[in-house]
Write an enzyme that holds these catalytic residues in place. Structure first.
Site, PDB file in Angstrom:
ATOM      1  N   TRP A 160       0.857  -1.201   0.000  1.00  0.00           N
ATOM      2  CA  TRP A 160       0.000   0.000   0.000  1.00  0.00           C
ATOM      3  C   TRP A 160       0.886   1.241   0.000  1.00  0.00           C
ATOM      4  O   TRP A 160       1.553   1.529   1.007  1.00  0.00           O
ATOM      5  CB  TRP A 160      -0.919  -0.014   1.223  1.00  0.00           C
ATOM      6  CG  TRP A 160      -1.900  -1.142   1.139  1.00  0.00           C
ATOM      7  CD1 TRP A 160      -3.088  -1.126   0.482  1.00  0.00           C
ATOM      8  CD2 TRP A 160      -1.762  -2.447   1.696  1.00  0.00           C
ATOM      9  NE1 TRP A 160      -3.706  -2.347   0.588  1.00  0.00           N
ATOM     10  CE2 TRP A 160      -2.913  -3.181   1.328  1.00  0.00           C
ATOM     11  CE3 TRP A 160      -0.785  -3.092   2.447  1.00  0.00           C
ATOM     12  CZ2 TRP A 160      -3.119  -4.510   1.703  1.00  0.00           C
ATOM     13  CZ3 TRP A 160      -0.983  -4.416   2.817  1.00  0.00           C
ATOM     14  CH2 TRP A 160      -2.137  -5.109   2.444  1.00  0.00           C
ATOM     15  N   HIS A 174      -7.032   1.809   2.302  1.00  0.00           N
ATOM     16  CA  HIS A 174      -8.096   0.870   1.920  1.00  0.00           C
ATOM     17  C   HIS A 174      -9.232   0.933   2.948  1.00  0.00           C
ATOM     18  O   HIS A 174      -9.035   1.394   4.075  1.00  0.00           O
ATOM     19  CB  HIS A 174      -7.576  -0.570   1.798  1.00  0.00           C
ATOM     20  CG  HIS A 174      -6.779  -1.046   2.978  1.00  0.00           C
ATOM     21  ND1 HIS A 174      -6.149  -2.259   3.000  1.00  0.00           N
ATOM     22  CD2 HIS A 174      -6.508  -0.482   4.194  1.00  0.00           C
ATOM     23  CE1 HIS A 174      -5.537  -2.414   4.161  1.00  0.00           C
ATOM     24  NE2 HIS A 174      -5.736  -1.349   4.889  1.00  0.00           N
ATOM     25  N   ARG A 200      -3.843   6.579  -2.258  1.00  0.00           N
ATOM     26  CA  ARG A 200      -2.520   5.963  -2.353  1.00  0.00           C
ATOM     27  C   ARG A 200      -1.583   6.833  -3.173  1.00  0.00           C
ATOM     28  O   ARG A 200      -2.036   7.532  -4.085  1.00  0.00           O
ATOM     29  CB  ARG A 200      -2.619   4.578  -3.011  1.00  0.00           C
ATOM     30  CG  ARG A 200      -3.170   3.557  -2.056  1.00  0.00           C
ATOM     31  CD  ARG A 200      -3.129   2.167  -2.606  1.00  0.00           C
ATOM     32  NE  ARG A 200      -4.140   1.366  -1.927  1.00  0.00           N
ATOM     33  CZ  ARG A 200      -4.490   0.157  -2.276  1.00  0.00           C
ATOM     34  NH1 ARG A 200      -3.921  -0.424  -3.309  1.00  0.00           N
ATOM     35  NH2 ARG A 200      -5.418  -0.487  -1.599  1.00  0.00           N
ATOM     36  N   GLN A 214     -13.528   2.263  -2.706  1.00  0.00           N
ATOM     37  CA  GLN A 214     -13.614   0.829  -2.418  1.00  0.00           C
ATOM     38  C   GLN A 214     -14.901   0.544  -1.647  1.00  0.00           C
ATOM     39  O   GLN A 214     -15.453   1.443  -1.010  1.00  0.00           O
ATOM     40  CB  GLN A 214     -12.452   0.388  -1.520  1.00  0.00           C
ATOM     41  CG  GLN A 214     -11.156   0.140  -2.241  1.00  0.00           C
ATOM     42  CD  GLN A 214     -10.133  -0.585  -1.355  1.00  0.00           C
ATOM     43  OE1 GLN A 214     -10.247  -0.633  -0.135  1.00  0.00           O
ATOM     44  NE2 GLN A 214      -9.128  -1.146  -1.992  1.00  0.00           N
ATOM     45  N   VAL A 256      -6.176 -11.880   6.035  1.00  0.00           N
ATOM     46  CA  VAL A 256      -7.058 -13.027   5.773  1.00  0.00           C
ATOM     47  C   VAL A 256      -6.235 -14.307   5.626  1.00  0.00           C
ATOM     48  O   VAL A 256      -5.085 -14.278   5.221  1.00  0.00           O
ATOM     49  CB  VAL A 256      -7.908 -12.811   4.486  1.00  0.00           C
ATOM     50  CG1 VAL A 256      -9.109 -11.951   4.764  1.00  0.00           C
ATOM     51  CG2 VAL A 256      -7.078 -12.270   3.342  1.00  0.00           C
ATOM     52  N   ALA A 310     -14.031 -11.586   4.612  1.00  0.00           N
ATOM     53  CA  ALA A 310     -13.989 -10.161   4.261  1.00  0.00           C
ATOM     54  C   ALA A 310     -13.646 -10.032   2.783  1.00  0.00           C
ATOM     55  O   ALA A 310     -13.060 -10.949   2.185  1.00  0.00           O
ATOM     56  CB  ALA A 310     -12.946  -9.441   5.105  1.00  0.00           C
TER      57      ALA A 310
HETATM   58  N1  DAH Z   1      -7.782  -4.015   1.378  1.00  0.00           N
HETATM   59  C1  DAH Z   1      -7.209  -4.744   0.278  1.00  0.00           C
HETATM   60  C2  DAH Z   1      -6.570  -3.740  -0.689  1.00  0.00           C
HETATM   61  O1  DAH Z   1      -6.968  -2.646  -0.734  1.00  0.00           O
HETATM   62  C3  DAH Z   1      -8.242  -5.540  -0.439  1.00  0.00           C
HETATM   63  C4  DAH Z   1      -8.756  -6.692   0.361  1.00  0.00           C
HETATM   64  C5  DAH Z   1      -8.180  -7.931   0.263  1.00  0.00           C
HETATM   65  C6  DAH Z   1      -9.784  -6.506   1.247  1.00  0.00           C
HETATM   66  C7  DAH Z   1      -8.633  -9.010   0.965  1.00  0.00           C
HETATM   67  C8  DAH Z   1     -10.281  -7.577   1.991  1.00  0.00           C
HETATM   68  C9  DAH Z   1      -9.681  -8.828   1.835  1.00  0.00           C
HETATM   69  O2  DAH Z   1     -11.265  -7.469   2.851  1.00  0.00           O
HETATM   70  O3  DAH Z   1     -10.159  -9.874   2.563  1.00  0.00           O
HETATM   71  O4  DAH Z   1      -5.692  -4.120  -1.384  1.00  0.00           O
END
Ligand code: DAH
Length: 342
Positions: A160, A174, A200, A214, A256, A310
């Site tokens: 990120w 995010h 970002r 998002q 995750v 998630a």
């Molecule tokens: N937050 C991650 C991003 O912005 C995307 C993401 C990945 C969100 C896996 C999730 C997850 O909830 O389980 O790259």
């Protein structure tokens, strides 16, 4: 009646006629008034007809007075008639309608494509019992990183590209930052989505902006399974993009375990391979996974009691795929020639 009374009567008739003329705004009622005061059976004529009953002296006086009144009424009538004629011809000109002219197109309000897909998404998830939650756009490193199992100095943080503010806070990178906040604020079971802006440090091109949207999703209960995640996300892309072919691939995200990416068959080449899907026939749309036990621990939830999944959809990308927009910058340009096409 003596002569004074008759003269008074004539004067009253004259005044009444004048008042009525003054209140007239159309030609029909003007003619009507004229007939009442100067027509055959008008009051003034009746007075004239009854003159034979009076003394010659009175007759002379009354005759003169009736004639003067008639002249005044006639004058008022002619003046007013002329005025109404001019006024009518003016308003007729301004009312003239040319039926051969093309109509004036009335601009209709419509939603920005991002708003309309977002509304559709919210409706879809709320119909499955999800609730919409929000978190701050300027976030602490704790909720944006640490509580999501991304400790300081861990190489995963580099995924990120983060802006850092002087005060130590960060514009969230995010919407996953809303996960732990929500789990702290609400008791499980939970079904939430959190739409919002993220930031970002990207170099801007056709598919990247430093600000983007998002939608995060979080599902927590005692029996949540990977198959629930698969079912919900497959029906989401079917609903939002109308695609039938999907696949899940293993992927790594620190918060995750297991982590997955949901791909859809390329909407541009229908799986044959093109420049958009880099000849793979697939496009990645929703990163997701089962909530990492450590994230539950950060949120004060016992991971051996609760399970969860998630997902985080890059929302602008979904809109681009849905409407076949090849440059993300167009969606944010405010250019009405572009936006009116939706
Ligand atoms: N937050 C991650 C991003 O912005 C995307 C993401 C990945 C969100 C896996 C999730 C997850 O909830 O389980 O790259």
């Amino acid at each position: 009646m003596n002569s004074d009374e008759i003269l008074k009567k004539i004067e009253n008739v004259l005044n009444k006629a004048k008042t009525e003329f003054n209140q007239t705004i159309d030609e029909t009622s003007l003619e009507e008034i004229y007939k009442n005061y100067l027509g055959k059976n008008s009051l003034l004529n009746n007075i004239l007809h009854s003159m034979s009953n009076y003394e010659p002296e009175i007759r002379k006086k009354v005759g003169m007075s009736v004639n003067n009144a008639k002249i005044e009424i006639e004058e008022s009538y002619q003046n007013l008639k002329e005025k109404l004629k001019v006024a009518n011809s003016k308003s007729n000109n301004s009312l003239k309608i040319d039926l051969t002219l093309p109509g004036i197109k009335i601009e209709q309000f419509h939603q920005h494509p991002i708003t309309s897909v977002l509304n559709d998404t919210v409706e879809f998830f709320t119909s499955m019992g999800f609730e919409v939650v929000e978190g701050p756009e300027i976030e602490t490193a704790h909720y944006n990183f640490d509580a999501l199992n991304i400790p300081d100095n861990h190489p995963a943080r580099d995924i990120w590209d983060t802006f850092y503010l002087k005060c130590g806070l960060i514009p969230r990178t995010h919407t996953s930052s809303v996960q732990v906040r929500t789990m702290e604020a609400k008791k499980p079971p939970l079904r939430v989505i959190a739409p919002g802006r993220c930031y970002r440090y990207e170099s801007v091109d056709a598919t990247h902006l430093f600000m983007f949207n998002q939608v995060e999703g979080l599902f927590v209960d005692k029996t949540a399974k990977l198959s629930d995640l698969k079912g919900i996300l497959e029906s989401t892309v079917k609903h939002l993009l109308g695609v039938k072919k999907t696949r899940f691939r293993p992927a790594f995200y620190p918060f995750v375990e297991p982590g997955l990416d949901l791909d859809i068959e390329c909407v541009f080449c229908h799986g044959k391979g093109c420049s958009v899907c880099k000849s793979s026939g697939w496009i990645e749309v929703i990163p997701c996974g089962m909530v990492h036990p450590r994230v539950f621990e950060y949120a004060g939830i016992n991971p051996s009691e609760y399970k969860g999944f998630a997902f985080g959809m890059g929302f602008d990308r979904l809109v681009m795929l849905k409407y076949n927009v090849n440059d993300l910058r167009l969606l944010y340009s405010g250019n009405l020639d572009v936006l009116n096409q939706f």
